[in-house]
Design a protein around this motif. Structure first.
Motif, PDB file in Angstrom:
ATOM      1  N   LEU A  19      79.059  67.512  13.381  1.00 56.19           N
ATOM      2  CA  LEU A  19      78.158  67.192  12.276  1.00 56.19           C
ATOM      3  C   LEU A  19      77.721  68.473  11.582  1.00 56.19           C
ATOM      4  N   ASP A  20      77.333  68.355  10.322  1.00 53.60           N
ATOM      5  CA  ASP A  20      76.580  69.457   9.729  1.00 53.60           C
ATOM      6  C   ASP A  20      75.100  69.188   9.979  1.00 53.60           C
ATOM      7  N   THR A  21      74.236  70.108   9.595  1.00 54.15           N
ATOM      8  CA  THR A  21      72.823  69.954   9.953  1.00 54.15           C
ATOM      9  C   THR A  21      72.166  68.781   9.229  1.00 54.15           C
ATOM     10  N   THR A  22      72.606  68.506   8.021  1.00 53.16           N
ATOM     11  CA  THR A  22      72.037  67.352   7.304  1.00 53.16           C
ATOM     12  C   THR A  22      72.376  66.060   8.019  1.00 53.16           C
ATOM     13  N   GLU A  23      73.619  65.946   8.496  1.00 53.71           N
ATOM     14  CA  GLU A  23      74.031  64.754   9.246  1.00 53.71           C
ATOM     15  C   GLU A  23      73.317  64.693  10.590  1.00 53.71           C
ATOM     16  N   ALA A  24      73.134  65.850  11.219  1.00 53.17           N
ATOM     17  CA  ALA A  24      72.425  65.885  12.500  1.00 53.17           C
ATOM     18  C   ALA A  24      70.987  65.422  12.334  1.00 53.17           C
ATOM     19  N   LYS A  25      70.337  65.883  11.269  1.00 52.67           N
ATOM     20  CA  LYS A  25      68.964  65.450  10.993  1.00 52.67           C
ATOM     21  C   LYS A  25      68.911  63.946  10.767  1.00 52.67           C
ATOM     22  N   PRO A  61      72.123  78.201   2.872  1.00 56.44           N
ATOM     23  CA  PRO A  61      71.303  78.637   4.010  1.00 56.44           C
ATOM     24  C   PRO A  61      69.904  78.048   4.030  1.00 56.44           C
ATOM     25  N   GLN A  62      69.235  77.971   2.880  1.00 56.85           N
ATOM     26  CA  GLN A  62      67.873  77.453   2.872  1.00 56.85           C
ATOM     27  C   GLN A  62      67.846  75.985   3.280  1.00 56.85           C
ATOM     28  N   CYS A  63      68.837  75.212   2.839  1.00 56.16           N
ATOM     29  CA  CYS A  63      68.885  73.794   3.222  1.00 56.16           C
ATOM     30  C   CYS A  63      69.102  73.639   4.721  1.00 56.16           C
ATOM     31  N   VAL A  64      69.887  74.522   5.322  1.00 55.64           N
ATOM     32  CA  VAL A  64      70.103  74.466   6.766  1.00 55.64           C
ATOM     33  C   VAL A  64      68.804  74.738   7.515  1.00 55.64           C
ATOM     34  N   ILE A  65      68.034  75.712   7.045  1.00 52.51           N
ATOM     35  CA  ILE A  65      66.735  75.994   7.672  1.00 52.51           C
ATOM     36  C   ILE A  65      65.805  74.791   7.524  1.00 52.51           C
ATOM     37  N   GLU A  66      65.823  74.159   6.369  1.00 53.01           N
ATOM     38  CA  GLU A  66      65.009  72.959   6.179  1.00 53.01           C
ATOM     39  C   GLU A  66      65.418  71.854   7.140  1.00 53.01           C
ATOM     40  N   ASP A  67      66.726  71.659   7.304  1.00 50.78           N
ATOM     41  CA  ASP A  67      67.215  70.636   8.231  1.00 50.78           C
ATOM     42  C   ASP A  67      66.746  70.932   9.653  1.00 50.78           C
ATOM     43  N   LEU A  75      67.299  76.695  -8.734  1.00 50.13           N
ATOM     44  CA  LEU A  75      67.214  77.903  -7.915  1.00 50.13           C
ATOM     45  C   LEU A  75      66.074  77.836  -6.896  1.00 50.13           C
ATOM     46  N   GLN A  76      65.368  76.718  -6.851  1.00 48.30           N
ATOM     47  CA  GLN A  76      64.301  76.586  -5.862  1.00 48.30           C
ATOM     48  C   GLN A  76      64.849  76.690  -4.440  1.00 48.30           C
ATOM     49  N   GLN A  77      66.012  76.085  -4.186  1.00 42.75           N
ATOM     50  CA  GLN A  77      66.529  75.977  -2.825  1.00 42.75           C
ATOM     51  C   GLN A  77      67.836  76.708  -2.609  1.00 42.75           C
ATOM     52  N   ASP A  78      68.347  77.395  -3.598  1.00 37.01           N
ATOM     53  CA  ASP A  78      69.680  77.962  -3.424  1.00 37.01           C
ATOM     54  C   ASP A  78      69.882  79.112  -4.402  1.00 37.01           C
ATOM     55  N   THR A  79      70.977  79.823  -4.216  1.00 34.66           N
ATOM     56  CA  THR A  79      71.416  80.828  -5.176  1.00 34.66           C
ATOM     57  C   THR A  79      72.762  80.384  -5.727  1.00 34.66           C
ATOM     58  N   PHE A  80      73.008  80.669  -7.001  1.00 32.11           N
ATOM     59  CA  PHE A  80      74.237  80.220  -7.637  1.00 32.11           C
ATOM     60  C   PHE A  80      74.803  81.317  -8.520  1.00 32.11           C
TER      61      PHE A  80
END
Length: 358
Positions: free
Chosen positions: A228-234, A255-261, A41-46
């Motif tokens: 691309l998605d943001t991870t691929e773009a990074k 969403p949090q991973c996208v902000i990180e990317d 849960l550090q980086q996401d909600t489930f």
């Protein structure tokens, strides 16, 4: 060294939890499954089903673990449509009390735990399923996406305030802007008038083609379209002075991973502009508009940005007539030491502004 009198009782400190609260907290943490849940849960909600799949246990057992964690204040629930998602509580350092301070230390220790390869594999699968759900919706509705979006928030209501914010922040040496999830391409045309280089990033091929066609019809300057998605773009090495996401985050799997990317793709001194819905309870948007999330709390977005190494800047709130509210946030990547960015000098407006369309 003086010792306390045997008749003297120690008064409880104002900076510590009581015994009962401490026992409950440590008991909740004294289980491997519950520690893994907190780590995830550090980086996401489930949801409970997702967490059960991630850790390979029965739903009933996961529900029990979540109840223990919730009772101890280590997780909180949030309803998204018909599903209840779990997340770690938002801890705001500026007004953290004793309990928040202790939880923060617990989370710091939990975040040092490693995630097994098997759980990482399951995590990728779940995020892929979420992304495929969103992509399938956009593939089906590419031709009428603008009409669907305007049921929630009309483009012009948020595009103009976002452009004014960009014009206020834009440094004279900014050259490259990225728009993540450009929709039908209207905002790309505006960016092309302001930047030498503009890149459109979208994981939906259908929507990217719609944006390309619109930009060609508008005779916009050369725009680079990347499927691309943001991870691929990074990973591709993209870098920019400005990254914009207009009404995108509530459609993405994590969403949090996208902000990180996006943070990783920003050049020093660059800005990330996030325009999205405040949290709401209008569940019909899930089916009608393909929304994965029912908006976000402002504190949630700020926490994710700060965790990604960004500084919190301007914030606008835009009221819309149909009951939704749009929030616009500016997050800055710290400039290199010794540089004097023009954008840092231009922050003359109030940090919180409400714009109403009524």
């Amino acid at each position: 060294m003086s010792l306390p009198s045997p008749h003297q009782t120690e008064q409880p400190s104002g900076s510590a939890l009581g015994l009962a609260e401490s026992a409950q907290l440590f008991k909740a943490c004294g289980d491997e499954i519950r520690l893994q849940v907190l780590r995830l849960l550090q980086q996401d909600t489930f949801g409970v089903l997702e967490l059960s799949a991630l850790l390979g246990i029965k739903q009933s057992a996961m529900s029990h673990h979540l109840k223990v964690l919730s009772t101890a204040g280590l997780v909180e629930s949030q309803r998204e449509g018909n599903t209840i998602f779990y997340r770690r509580p938002l801890l705001v350092p500026s007004d953290a009390g004793v309990e928040e301070s202790v939880l923060g230390r617990v989370f710091d220790l939990v975040d040092e735990l490693s995630i097994s390869d098997e759980v990482r594999h399951n995590l990728i699968q779940i995020r892929t399923q979420r992304a495929e759900q969103s992509q399938a919706f956009f593939a089906r509705h590419a031709d009428d996406m603008q009409l669907l979006q305007e049921r929630v928030a009309e483009y012009g209501l948020y595009a103009e305030p976002v452009l004014r914010l960009i014009d206020q922040l834009r440094d004279t040496d900014w050259q490259h802007a990225i728009e993540v999830g450009p929709g039908e391409g209207h905002f790309l045309v505006e960016l092309a008038q302001r930047f030498e280089q503009v890149t459109a990033v979208d994981n939906s091929a259908a929507m990217l083609e719609k944006a390309r066609q619109h930009c060609e019809q508008a005779a916009a300057a050369a725009i680079d379209f990347r499927h691309l998605d943001t991870t691929e773009a990074k990973a591709s090495g993209l870098e920019a002075d400005l990254i914009v996401m207009n009404m995108v985050l509530h459609h993405v799997a994590s969403p949090q991973c996208v902000i990180e990317d996006c943070s990783a793709m920003l050049k020093p001194g660059g800005c990330l502009i996030v325009c999205d819905l405040n949290h709401h309870d209008q569940r019909w948007t899930r089916d009608a508009c393909g929304d994965l999330w029912l908006g976000f709390e402002a504190a949630e977005l700020r926490k994710w940005a700060e965790a990604s190494g960004l500084e919190v800047g301007e914030c606008l709130y835009i009221g819309v007539r149909n009951g939704f509210q749009v929030q616009v946030h500016e997050f800055r990547r710290p400039a290199l030491a010794g540089t004097n960015r023009l954008s840092m000098q231009n922050h003359n407006s109030a940090p919180y502004t409400v714009v109403s369309s009524s």
